[in-house]
Design an enzyme around this catalytic site. Structure first.
Site, PDB file in Angstrom:
ATOM      1  N   GLU A  89      -9.101  21.827   2.750  1.00  0.00           N
ATOM      2  CA  GLU A  89      -8.242  21.433   2.266  1.00  0.00           C
ATOM      3  C   GLU A  89      -6.941  21.981   2.881  1.00  0.00           C
ATOM      4  O   GLU A  89      -6.687  23.052   2.559  1.00  0.00           O
ATOM      5  CB  GLU A  89      -7.902  21.289   0.792  1.00  0.00           C
ATOM      6  CG  GLU A  89      -9.136  20.527   0.018  1.00  0.00           C
ATOM      7  CD  GLU A  89      -9.035  20.617  -1.334  1.00  0.00           C
ATOM      8  OE1 GLU A  89      -7.866  21.069  -1.893  1.00  0.00           O
ATOM      9  OE2 GLU A  89      -9.980  19.923  -2.030  1.00  0.00           O
ATOM     10  N   CYS A 146       1.348  20.875  -0.972  1.00  0.00           N
ATOM     11  CA  CYS A 146       0.907  20.192   0.296  1.00  0.00           C
ATOM     12  C   CYS A 146       1.221  18.919   0.568  1.00  0.00           C
ATOM     13  O   CYS A 146       0.969  18.108   1.670  1.00  0.00           O
ATOM     14  CB  CYS A 146      -0.703  20.616   0.564  1.00  0.00           C
ATOM     15  SG  CYS A 146      -1.739  19.935  -0.673  1.00  0.00           S
TER      16      CYS A 146
END
EC number: 1.2.1.71
Length: 488
Positions: free
Chosen positions: A244, A278
Site C-alpha cells: 500500500e 496517502c
C-alpha cells in the site's frame, strides 16, 4: 533500554541507536536501539515456534484475544491518543479518531473473515466439496508514521485472526506508539512469540524483508521502498507481498451551486493531517474562467485562516505539524522548485518557526509549469491546474503513474458516471472529501500506488489461503469403474 519484544520478552536492541522527537518542540520522547539481523532472526524463530499452537486455536479463541485487545485499547485510549499526537504532531482530536479506528478494526476484521473465508461446503456426487482456509505462517508487517496505530493495526489484526504469527516493524519515526500498542496486545493475553516487535530503521527493515523465514510481508509506506520490495520479492511465488503506497491524487471541481461546500471539501481533502494522508488531494483541477477564479479566491482566503499548532494546543488547531523538520525542509524545497519552474503562489506555504515542523497551507497554480513532476508531495502543499473542458480534466487527472484516489465535486450525476468510468484509481469519490472511505471497504490503488487490497474487507484474503477438498467419510468402490480398469 528494552525496545524490542521477542518471544514474550522485552529486550534491548543491539543495532543502531535512534530517537523519536516531538516534531514541534524537538524534545526527545523515546530513545533506544534497533534490532540487528541476528535479533531479527531470533524474532523470526520465535514467531515460527509460536505459529502452530496459535493456528490450532479455534477461531472463537482467537477472536476472544482480539476482543480483549479492543478492550485494552479503550481503557488506554487517552494515553494512546496523546502518544500518537505527541509523536506525529497531529492534533489530539485527530489522534483520538485514530484510536477509535483501531478499536473498530476488530469487529470489521471478524466480519470480513467470516464473509470472505470461514468454511463452505456442498454436495458433489457421492462426496462433499469443502472450502476452508489456512494461515500462511509467519508474516511481517511494516507500518508507516502517518497513522502509526491504525494502519499497521489493519494488517496485524486480520493476520492474527487468521492464525498467523506476526513480526511488526514500525516506522523509526513512531516507535513509542508501536511500543504502547504491543503493550495492549500483551494485556490482551496474546501468547508469547505470536507478535514480535522489531524497532529500527533501514537496516532492520532490510534484514526482516530478506529473512528467508517469513512467509509474507504487508507494507504501507513510500512508493520508493515499496518498489524496492517488489523487486526483492520478484521470482518468489512462495511469499505473499502486499503493498500500500502513495498517490498523486487529483480532485476535479466543476461549477457547483454551493461554493463554500466546495471550498470546505477541498480543504478537508488537501490539508487534513497536514496533508499527510496517502489519499490527500495533491492536484486540484479547476475550470478556467470567472467561476474558477472565484473558487480559488475563496479557497485562498479561507485556507489562510486555518489554525496550525501543536498537538495539544487549545483551542484545538485544524492542522498539526508534519512528521519532522526534515520533512518540513523537503516540502519547502519542493515549493521553491515549483516556483522556480513557473508556478504561481496563490498562498505560499510557510514555516513560521525554524525549529518546529509546523507548516501553513500552501496553494500553487502550476498550470504554466511545463514538466510537472509526478510525485507525492506528502504535506500541506496543493497544486492547482486549470482545465478547459471536462475531457481535459479527466485526461489530466489520469496523467500520473499513481492510482490511489480521485474525486469529483459536481452537481451532475451524469458527469460523475463518466468520471467514475474513466478514472484510474482504487478510490473514487463524488462530492465527498478525497480522504474519506469506509473503514470496512477495500483500500488500495492501482499502478505505482500498490498491489492488492490487504486491509479492511479484503484483508482476510491475504492473511489466509484457500484449501479446496473433496471428502467422504468412507472409502467405497464406485458402482461403475473407469473403462480399462479391471479388479476381477
Amino acid at each position: 533500554m528494552s525496545t524490542l519484544y521477542i518471544a514474550g520478552q522485552w529486550l534491548a536492541g543491539q543495532g543502531e541507536a535512534f530517537t523519536s522527537v516531538n516534531p514541534v518542540t524537538q524534545a526527545v520522547i523515546w530513545s533506544g536501539n534497533g534490532a540487528t539481523a541476528a535479533q531479527v532472526e531470533s524474532a523470526v524463530q520465535a514467531a515460527r515456534q509460536a505459529f502452530p499452537a496459535w493456528a490450532k486455536r479455534s477461531l472463537e479463541e482467537r477472536i476472544s484475544v482480539l476482543e480483549a485487545f479492543a478492550a485494552s485499547l479503550k481503557s488506554r485510549a487517552d494515553e494512546l491518543a496523546r502518544c500518537i499526537g505527541e509523536e506525529t504532531g497531529k492534533p489530539l482530536w485527530e489522534a483520538a479518531t485514530e484510536v477509535t479506528s483501531m478499536v473498530n478494526k476488530i469487529a470489521i476484521s471478524v466480519q470480513s473473515y467470516r464473509e470472505r473465508t470461514g468454511e463452505k461446503s456442498g454436495p458433489l456426487g457421492d462426496a462433499t466439496a469443502v472450502l476452508r482456509h489456512k494461515p500462511h505462517g509467519v508474516v511481517a508487517v511494516f507500518g508507516p508514521y502517518n497513522f502509526p496505530g491504525h494502519l499497521p493495526n489493519g494488517h496485524i489484526v486480520p493476520a492474527l485472526l487468521a492464525g498467523n504469527s506476526v513480526l511488526f516493524k514500525p516506522s523509526e519515526l513512531t516507535p513509542k506508539v508501536a511500543e504502547l500498542t504491543v503493550q495492549c496486545w500483551i494485556e490482551a493475553g496474546l501468547p508469547a512469540g505470536v507478535l514480535n516487535l522489531l524497532q529500527g530503521a533501514r537496516e532492520t527493515g532490510i534484514a526482516l524483508a530478506a529473512n528467508p523465514g517469513i512467509d509474507g510481508l504487508f507494507f504501507t509506506g513510500s512508493s520508493r521502498t515499496g518498489n524496492h520490495l517488489h523487486q526483492q520479492f520478484a521470482g518468489r511465488p512462495d511469499k505473499i507481498l502486499a503493498l500500500e503506497m502513495g498517490g498523486n491524487n487529483p480532485l476535479v471541481v466543476e461549477q457547483v451551486a454551493d461554493l463554500d461546500a466546495a471550498v470546505y471539501t477541498i480543504i478537508q481533502s488537501a490539508f487534513i493531517s497536514a496533508g499527510q494522508r496517502c489519499t490527500c488531494a495533491r492536484r486540484l483541477l479547476v475550470p478556467q474562467g470567472a467561476w474558477g477564479d472565484t473558487l480559488l479566491a475563496r479557497l485562498v482566503a479561507v485556507s489562510a485562516t486555518i489554525e496550525v499548532g501543536a498537538f495539544d494546543q487549545q483551542p484545538a488547531p485544524f492542522m498539526g505539524s508534519v512528521i519532522s523538520l526534515g520533512a518540513a525542509r523537503a516540502l519547502m524545497d519542493a515549493q521553491q522548485q515549483l516556483l522556480a519552474n513557473g508556478a504561481v503562489a496563490l498562498l505560499e506555504m510557510t514555516q513560521p518557526q525554524a525549529q518546529a515542523a509546523l507548516l501553513t497551507p500552501g496553494i500553487l497554480d502550476v498550470s504554466a509549469v511545463a514538466e510537472r513532476p509526478d510525485e507525492e508531495l506528502f504535506g500541506p502543499l496543493l497544486q492547482v491546474i486549470r482545465y478547459a473542458d471536462f475531457d481535459d480534466a479527466i485526461a489530466e487527472a489520469n496523467n500520473t503513474q499513481y492510482g490511489l484516489a480521485a474525486g469529483l465535486l459536481s452537481d451532475s450525476a451524469e458527469r460523475y458516471q463518466q468520471f467514475w468510468l474513466e478514472s484510474r484509481a482504487g478510490i473514487v469519490n463524488w462530492n465527498k472529501q478525497l480522504t474519506g472511505a469506509a473503514s470496512s471497504a477495500p483500500f488500495g490503488g492501482v499502478g505505482a500506488s500498490g498491489n492488492h487490497r490487504a486491509s479492511a474487507y479484503y484483508a482476510a484474503d491475504y492473511c489466509a489461503y484457500p484449501v479446496a477438498s473433496l471428502e467422504t467419510p468412507s472409502l467405497v468402490l464406485p458402482s461403475a469403474l473407469t473403462p480399462g480398469v479391471r479388479l476381477s
